[in-house]
Scaffold this motif. Structure first.
Motif, PDB file in Angstrom:
ATOM      1  N   VAL A   1      -0.836  -7.463   9.919  1.00  0.00           N
ATOM      2  CA  VAL A   1       0.182  -6.929  10.272  1.00  0.00           C
ATOM      3  C   VAL A   1       0.562  -5.947   9.308  1.00  0.00           C
ATOM      4  O   VAL A   1       0.697  -6.243   7.965  1.00  0.00           O
ATOM      5  N   VAL A   2       0.825  -4.760   9.396  1.00  0.00           N
ATOM      6  CA  VAL A   2       1.297  -3.513   8.538  1.00  0.00           C
ATOM      7  C   VAL A   2       2.758  -3.337   9.036  1.00  0.00           C
ATOM      8  O   VAL A   2       2.843  -2.862  10.007  1.00  0.00           O
TER       9      VAL A   2
ATOM     10  N   ILE B   1       0.801  -1.182   0.173  1.00  0.00           N
ATOM     11  CA  ILE B   1      -0.018   0.069  -0.088  1.00  0.00           C
ATOM     12  C   ILE B   1       1.031   1.063  -0.024  1.00  0.00           C
ATOM     13  O   ILE B   1       2.151   1.067   0.476  1.00  0.00           O
ATOM     14  N   THR B   2       0.451   2.604  -0.467  1.00  0.00           N
ATOM     15  CA  THR B   2       0.900   3.544  -0.297  1.00  0.00           C
ATOM     16  C   THR B   2       0.636   4.316   0.885  1.00  0.00           C
ATOM     17  O   THR B   2      -0.070   3.903   1.775  1.00  0.00           O
ATOM     18  N   VAL B   3       1.420   5.366   1.202  1.00  0.00           N
ATOM     19  CA  VAL B   3       1.195   5.932   2.661  1.00  0.00           C
ATOM     20  C   VAL B   3      -0.048   6.875   2.640  1.00  0.00           C
ATOM     21  O   VAL B   3      -0.670   6.676   3.749  1.00  0.00           O
ATOM     22  N   ALA B   4      -0.541   7.175   1.386  1.00  0.00           N
ATOM     23  CA  ALA B   4      -2.066   7.550   1.513  1.00  0.00           C
ATOM     24  C   ALA B   4      -3.172   6.441   1.787  1.00  0.00           C
ATOM     25  O   ALA B   4      -4.104   6.962   2.630  1.00  0.00           O
ATOM     26  N   GLU B   5      -2.781   5.368   1.218  1.00  0.00           N
ATOM     27  CA  GLU B   5      -3.660   4.300   1.869  1.00  0.00           C
ATOM     28  C   GLU B   5      -3.560   3.858   3.298  1.00  0.00           C
ATOM     29  O   GLU B   5      -4.673   3.663   3.942  1.00  0.00           O
ATOM     30  N   LEU B   6      -2.414   4.062   3.893  1.00  0.00           N
ATOM     31  CA  LEU B   6      -2.071   3.803   5.041  1.00  0.00           C
ATOM     32  C   LEU B   6      -2.775   4.865   6.131  1.00  0.00           C
ATOM     33  O   LEU B   6      -3.389   4.688   7.297  1.00  0.00           O
TER      34      LEU B   6
ATOM     35  N   LYS C   1      -1.499 -12.620   6.774  1.00  0.00           N
ATOM     36  CA  LYS C   1      -2.270 -11.149   6.527  1.00  0.00           C
ATOM     37  C   LYS C   1      -1.280 -10.230   6.683  1.00  0.00           C
ATOM     38  O   LYS C   1      -1.002  -9.410   7.634  1.00  0.00           O
ATOM     39  N   ILE C   2      -0.188  -9.941   5.546  1.00  0.00           N
ATOM     40  CA  ILE C   2       0.966  -8.836   5.741  1.00  0.00           C
ATOM     41  C   ILE C   2       0.690  -8.014   4.708  1.00  0.00           C
ATOM     42  O   ILE C   2       0.497  -7.961   3.438  1.00  0.00           O
ATOM     43  N   THR C   3       1.037  -6.624   5.176  1.00  0.00           N
ATOM     44  CA  THR C   3       0.846  -5.472   3.959  1.00  0.00           C
ATOM     45  C   THR C   3       2.260  -4.659   4.445  1.00  0.00           C
ATOM     46  O   THR C   3       2.533  -4.488   5.525  1.00  0.00           O
ATOM     47  N   ASN C   4       2.766  -4.275   3.514  1.00  0.00           N
ATOM     48  CA  ASN C   4       4.008  -3.536   3.298  1.00  0.00           C
ATOM     49  C   ASN C   4       3.679  -2.085   2.943  1.00  0.00           C
ATOM     50  O   ASN C   4       3.097  -2.169   1.812  1.00  0.00           O
ATOM     51  N   VAL C   5       4.186  -0.993   3.646  1.00  0.00           N
ATOM     52  CA  VAL C   5       4.016   0.273   3.067  1.00  0.00           C
ATOM     53  C   VAL C   5       5.040   0.766   2.091  1.00  0.00           C
ATOM     54  O   VAL C   5       6.300   0.656   2.483  1.00  0.00           O
ATOM     55  N   LYS C   6       4.917   0.925   0.828  1.00  0.00           N
ATOM     56  CA  LYS C   6       5.791   1.276  -0.309  1.00  0.00           C
ATOM     57  C   LYS C   6       6.219   2.803   0.020  1.00  0.00           C
ATOM     58  O   LYS C   6       5.570   3.512   0.539  1.00  0.00           O
ATOM     59  N   GLY C   7       7.411   2.776   0.130  1.00  0.00           N
ATOM     60  CA  GLY C   7       8.345   4.022   0.052  1.00  0.00           C
ATOM     61  C   GLY C   7       8.709   4.290   1.625  1.00  0.00           C
ATOM     62  O   GLY C   7       9.413   5.299   1.941  1.00  0.00           O
ATOM     63  N   GLY C   8       8.101   3.601   2.686  1.00  0.00           N
ATOM     64  CA  GLY C   8       8.265   3.788   3.898  1.00  0.00           C
ATOM     65  C   GLY C   8       8.085   5.029   4.402  1.00  0.00           C
ATOM     66  O   GLY C   8       7.326   5.823   4.067  1.00  0.00           O
TER      67      GLY C   8
END
Length: 118
Positions: A82-83, A29-34, A106-113
Motif C-alpha cells: 500500500v502506497v 519514499i520521495t515523490v521522485a521514487e514514487l 507492506k506500507i509506504t508513505n510518500v514524504k511531502g505528499g
C-alpha cells in the motif's frame, strides 16, 4: 490559575512529539521514487485526503479513501503493498498507523505528499 506539574507537561509533550514521528516498519519514499514506481500493478495507491482535495488535484492511479474512512475495509488487500499520500505527509503517516493496526505489513508513505508533487 492552576498550572500542570512539570511531569504532566513532559508526558503531554512526549505524546504530541511521538505523533509526528514516522511509524516503525513503514517505508518512506520521495515523490521522485514514487514517479519511478507509479505504474506497479502489485501496489495499492491510496490518497487519504478529503474528496474535495482529491477532486481538485490528484495523481492518476491513486484511489481516494479519506483518512476518516480508512478505518473501514474498502477492499484493500493486506498481502499487497500500500502506497499512501496526502497533502503534506502528516495524514498519510497517521493512515499508516491505522493500517498497521489492521494488520497491513507492506506500507509506504510518500514524504511531502502532494505539496512535493510537481
Amino acid at each position: 490559575m492552576d498550572y500542570l506539574p512539570y511531569g504532566l507537561w513532559a508526558i503531554l509533550l512526549f505524546f504530541i512529539i511521538r505523533r509526528m514521528f514516522p511509524v516503525k516498519g513503514v517505508k518512506h519514499i520521495t515523490v521522485a521514487e514514487l514517479k519511478e514506481n507509479l505504474h506497479d500493478k502489485n501496489k495499492q495507491y491510496i490518497d487519504v485526503r478529503t474528496s474535495a482535495e482529491f477532486k481538485g488535484r490528484n495523481i492518476k492511479g491513486f484511489k481516494n479513501i479519506p483518512l476518516h474512512l480508512l478505518y473501514e475495509a474498502h477492499g484493500l488487500l493486506k498481502e499487497k503493498k500500500v502506497v499512501l499520500i496526502c497533502q503534506s505527509g502528516m495524514r498519510s503517516n497517521k493512515a499508516s498507523k491505522v493500517l498497521k493496526k489492521q494488520g497491513f505489513k507492506k506500507i509506504t508513505n510518500v514524504k511531502g505528499g502532494m505539496n512535493a508533487w510537481s
